[in-house]
Scaffold this active site. Sequence first.
Site, mmCIF file in Angstrom:
data_model
loop_
_atom_site.group_PDB
_atom_site.id
_atom_site.type_symbol
_atom_site.label_atom_id
_atom_site.label_comp_id
_atom_site.label_asym_id
_atom_site.label_seq_id
_atom_site.Cartn_x
_atom_site.Cartn_y
_atom_site.Cartn_z
ATOM 1 N N ASP A 59 0.827 -1.205 0.000
ATOM 2 C CA ASP A 59 0.000 0.000 0.000
ATOM 3 C C ASP A 59 0.865 1.260 0.000
ATOM 4 O OD1 ASP A 59 -2.595 1.352 0.413
ATOM 5 O OD2 ASP A 59 -1.715 1.893 2.340
ATOM 6 N N GLU A 109 1.255 -0.509 -5.074
ATOM 7 C CA GLU A 109 0.193 0.483 -5.288
ATOM 8 C C GLU A 109 0.852 1.832 -5.556
ATOM 9 O OE1 GLU A 109 -3.372 3.149 -3.637
ATOM 10 O OE2 GLU A 109 -1.710 2.604 -2.359
HETATM 11 C C1 GLC Z 1 -4.014 3.582 -0.340
HETATM 12 C C2 GLC Z 1 -5.403 3.004 -0.195
HETATM 13 C C3 GLC Z 1 -6.324 4.063 0.343
HETATM 14 C C4 GLC Z 1 -5.779 4.560 1.657
HETATM 15 C C5 GLC Z 1 -4.309 4.978 1.557
HETATM 16 C C6 GLC Z 1 -3.679 5.161 2.913
HETATM 17 O O1 GLC Z 1 -3.958 4.580 -1.286
HETATM 18 O O2 GLC Z 1 -5.850 2.481 -1.407
HETATM 19 O O3 GLC Z 1 -7.623 3.572 0.481
HETATM 20 O O4 GLC Z 1 -6.547 5.660 2.090
HETATM 21 O O5 GLC Z 1 -3.541 4.023 0.886
HETATM 22 O O6 GLC Z 1 -3.272 3.943 3.465
#
Ligand code: GLC
Length: 614
Positions: A257, A299
């Site tokens: 993430d 991500e």
């Molecule tokens: C990522 C997740 C999102 C979250 C962020 C903070 O972007 O997809 O939903 O708010 O991380 O962890």
Amino acid sequence: MDKRTEFESRMARHLDELKWLYCELYPEDGFSYLRGRLKARYQERRTSLKSLDLAREADPDWYKRNDMVGMMMYTDAFAGNLEGVQKHLDYLEECGVNYLHLMPLLDSPEGKSDGGYAVADFTKVREDLGTMEDLSRLADTCHKKGISICLDFVMNHTSEEHSWARRARAGEQEFEDRYFFFDSFEIPGKYEKTCPQVFPTTAPGNFTWLEDRKKYVMTTFYPYQWDLNYRNPMVFHDMVDNLLNLTNQGVDIIRIDAVPYIWKELGTSCRNLPQVHSIVRMMRMICEIVCPGVLLLGEVVMEPAKVAPYFGTVEKPECHMLYNVTTMATTWHTIATGDASLLKRQMDIVNSLPKDYVFLNYLRCHDDIGWGLDYDWLEPRGFREVPHKKYLNDFLTGCYPGSFAKGELYNADPASGDARLCGTTASLCGLEKAFEEGDVQAEEQAVRCIQMLHGYMLVQSGIPVIYSGDEIGQFNDNRYREDSRKAEDSRYLHRGSFRWDLEKLRKKEGSFQQKIFDAVRKMEKIRAEHPVFLSQAAVWTAETYENAVLCVNRAYGDEKLTALFNFGRNEHTAWISEEGQYRDLITGEVMGAESVRLPGYGMRWLLRQENISE
Ligand code: GLC
């Protein structure tokens, strides 16, 4: 190979580079501690997972096949808890899913959870969702069915309720050192000068004042999500250990993430710094040593030039897979404008990347749609950034005259005029509005639009990931506004519970649920059967001389596919001048392809027929 040598030989393969990178960031004396932790986690790994590791090591392209179909979901929204997911695996199999992304399910404080992205305990499943044993059991069952499980690893920050944060707050220096604490705003103020904001409206600023401690703590996301300091080797060691604990439950894919954010440096944007790549590369090697069957999914919600480096290089790979995020955002721009030129350009950019890069293609996910479009290209063509974003948001929230969409703004910033967007695929494509108004024609148009978008997603190389509910055309869920813990965060608009009552309608001939579900499933099957959908295929776009219509060609071996997608609501003709006979894989029709007429939001998957005689 005996067990000892298996681990040792993998370690030997990576030792030099791993140690080198480690020592670039941390004092050398911690390395043997890390090594010990890796070994312990390897020894603890159950035999069935070790066998899977060996099988996948022998078939390293196992996740690159054209029969991969992903789905992402919140466990509670889909089935209440992990046991519920286990009970509904038959449905997922009917959907053709063999990659299941369960959204964050670890312990996270209610009301301060950021949808589970504020983890209070990395070793514990949120109580109402089940236990680590349930997760292991689910993973085992899934493996028997050929389904891989993806789980988030929220490594940039912890919840303020994590034991480290609590101890830091109580004044234990050792734990304060795991975060970024400051006595005054002097240094935070300097960071603020160069570090952009993630949630400018719902959580402005990158720091939070702790009144009880009279200190500032760095909080890039929400104030209750404290950024971890990866300069501290203990943070790295313990987070690696947490990661391996998850993979030892049987998790196959780790979604890292918010990975661009994990290293902070004064005077920079604190995004994508070189140290981030060193850490991801170390994580990749660590997984290859302890659990080589596991994949890393990064991500990186940024433009393609910033995303691609997270694949690393052939010799030094980092992530196995990344999100095709700009294509996703561009797709919604295309729906709102009815002009596929930018999408064509975006596809050309992605298609020019090495075929080894595996992208996750998606239409919607749990997050908002951010308008990270290619404005350098758009501006000279008359689309200025601020007014164009306003147009997209007006169109997709249904404010623009004649719009069919029902979305909501997210993090609207009156100062910059910037805003992002929320809503389910069906609601953004006009199905919700058409249904409410009982407008049969509009409903048919919306269904075609949803089918076409899925057809477009499935024609791209990589892994298509369906957002749970989209396969039955699920609408927005407006009830989040009545829940004070969610009301501020419009992303909950598209995080509603799966409608099992409506899912039943997919078996009713003529229902929109049936039309969408069957069309998606049919296309997935076609995709799995034809080698032309393999990621090794050549992919290129072609001119259609009609802005609304996108043409994507794929060729592999003897097969050549010409796929056409009409992003306009009116009928249009694709002037592609292709000679010979083609068969539409979806409808079975045989036809020429010099000029192809498509109804509004129509599509064709045309396979060239070499030896057809009429
Ligand atoms: C990522 C997740 C999102 C979250 C962020 C903070 O972007 O997809 O939903 O708010 O991380 O962890």
